[in-house]
Write an enzyme that holds these catalytic residues in place. Structure first.
Site, PDB file in Angstrom:
ATOM      1  N   HIS A 186     -42.934  35.504 -32.792  1.00  0.00           N
ATOM      2  CA  HIS A 186     -43.524  35.928 -31.510  1.00  0.00           C
ATOM      3  C   HIS A 186     -42.517  36.643 -30.605  1.00  0.00           C
ATOM      4  O   HIS A 186     -42.868  37.106 -29.534  1.00  0.00           O
ATOM      5  CB  HIS A 186     -44.144  34.743 -30.771  1.00  0.00           C
ATOM      6  CG  HIS A 186     -43.205  33.604 -30.500  1.00  0.00           C
ATOM      7  ND1 HIS A 186     -42.316  33.619 -29.462  1.00  0.00           N
ATOM      8  CD2 HIS A 186     -43.026  32.417 -31.134  1.00  0.00           C
ATOM      9  CE1 HIS A 186     -41.620  32.489 -29.462  1.00  0.00           C
ATOM     10  NE2 HIS A 186     -42.017  31.740 -30.468  1.00  0.00           N
ATOM     11  N   HIS A 206     -34.091  36.479 -25.726  1.00  0.00           N
ATOM     12  CA  HIS A 206     -35.266  37.008 -26.410  1.00  0.00           C
ATOM     13  C   HIS A 206     -35.946  38.051 -25.530  1.00  0.00           C
ATOM     14  O   HIS A 206     -35.597  38.215 -24.354  1.00  0.00           O
ATOM     15  CB  HIS A 206     -36.235  35.892 -26.827  1.00  0.00           C
ATOM     16  CG  HIS A 206     -36.885  35.178 -25.676  1.00  0.00           C
ATOM     17  ND1 HIS A 206     -36.461  33.951 -25.223  1.00  0.00           N
ATOM     18  CD2 HIS A 206     -37.917  35.520 -24.885  1.00  0.00           C
ATOM     19  CE1 HIS A 206     -37.204  33.567 -24.208  1.00  0.00           C
ATOM     20  NE2 HIS A 206     -38.102  34.503 -23.975  1.00  0.00           N
ATOM     21  N   HIS A 239     -39.619  40.446 -24.377  1.00  0.00           N
ATOM     22  CA  HIS A 239     -41.062  40.607 -24.247  1.00  0.00           C
ATOM     23  C   HIS A 239     -41.345  42.088 -23.992  1.00  0.00           C
ATOM     24  O   HIS A 239     -40.649  42.727 -23.189  1.00  0.00           O
ATOM     25  CB  HIS A 239     -41.600  39.771 -23.085  1.00  0.00           C
ATOM     26  CG  HIS A 239     -41.337  38.302 -23.231  1.00  0.00           C
ATOM     27  ND1 HIS A 239     -42.146  37.468 -23.963  1.00  0.00           N
ATOM     28  CD2 HIS A 239     -40.336  37.520 -22.745  1.00  0.00           C
ATOM     29  CE1 HIS A 239     -41.679  36.237 -23.922  1.00  0.00           C
ATOM     30  NE2 HIS A 239     -40.568  36.237 -23.191  1.00  0.00           N
ATOM     31  N   THR A 259     -42.547  30.527 -20.796  1.00  0.00           N
ATOM     32  CA  THR A 259     -43.698  31.428 -20.914  1.00  0.00           C
ATOM     33  C   THR A 259     -44.307  31.426 -22.312  1.00  0.00           C
ATOM     34  O   THR A 259     -45.183  32.217 -22.607  1.00  0.00           O
ATOM     35  CB  THR A 259     -43.300  32.867 -20.515  1.00  0.00           C
ATOM     36  OG1 THR A 259     -42.308  33.352 -21.427  1.00  0.00           O
ATOM     37  CG2 THR A 259     -42.762  32.904 -19.098  1.00  0.00           C
TER      38      THR A 259
END
Length: 202
Positions: free
Chosen positions: A12, A41, A43, A141
């Site tokens: 993801h 990471h 997004h 999140t």
């Protein structure tokens, strides 16, 4: 500088981890106990609209890429606490040299599960929040959405070229789980959001 850096796909997001002989710590505002760096990471959106992809909405704008530098603080007999430093990236003709090192490993990470990243000083990505930032207490999140997170969100965006952004979007075309991997904007639920101004000489 870390001894080694690895970019991996966890289904993801793309996650950057480091091996270092010394702990990488960060002091958060209003706390005396340091947080230890865990990983970075990302997004991002699918490219159909390069004004979407970030999880934060700052100064009237969403951004095409948001980077989270996650730090942890283990507390005995309670839930681990997290400190997340969020950086927002905007399309620019200015090449981001540090981001290029990450981009170079994206294809390997997506196809093979992980890719080696050329070493660089994390301080070039982390901790250098320019002039001001927003901070609030929130949640992770991604599942399990643990509500033990302090966010520091840079008020100024960082540059990323179209080519660099397309590397993330290409990863999502290979692995659909990475497509539009941002959480929609959430209500503040009466949480206090503070805007912290830093002296210009910092």
């Amino acid at each position: 500088m870390p001894e080694s850096m690895m970019l991996a796909s966890d289904g993801h997001s793309l996650k950057l981890t480091v091996e270092s002989s010394m702990p990488l710590n960060l002091k958060a505002p209003l706390t005396s106990v340091p947080y230890e760096f865990n990983h970075i990471h990302f997004h991002w959106g699918d490219g159909e609209d390069n004004n979407k992809g970030s999880e934060h909405y700052v100064n009237g704008h969403f951004y095409p890429l948001e980077m989270h530098a996650v730090h942890t603080q283990s507390v005995s007999n309670t839930t681990d606490k997290f400190l997340v430093v969020a950086y927002l990236f905007q399309l620019s003709r200015q090449k981001n040299p540090v981001m290029e090192k990450i981009v170079d490993a994206i294809l390997d990470a997506t196809i093979n599960g992980n890719g080696t990243v050329e070493n660089f000083k994390l301080i070039n990505l982390l901790y250098n929040i320019p002039f001001s930032y927003f901070t609030y207490e929130g949640s992770l999140t991604t599942p399990p959405y643990t509500e033990s997170v302090v966010f520091l969100v840079a008020a100024t965006h960082f540059p990323i070229t179209k080519h660099q952004l397309e590397a993330f979007q290409q990863a999502a075309s290979i692995n659909p789980g990475l497509r539009n991997n941002y959480r929609c904007l959430q209500d503040t639920n009466h949480r206090k959001v503070m805007h912290v101004l830093l002296p210009s000489y910092l």
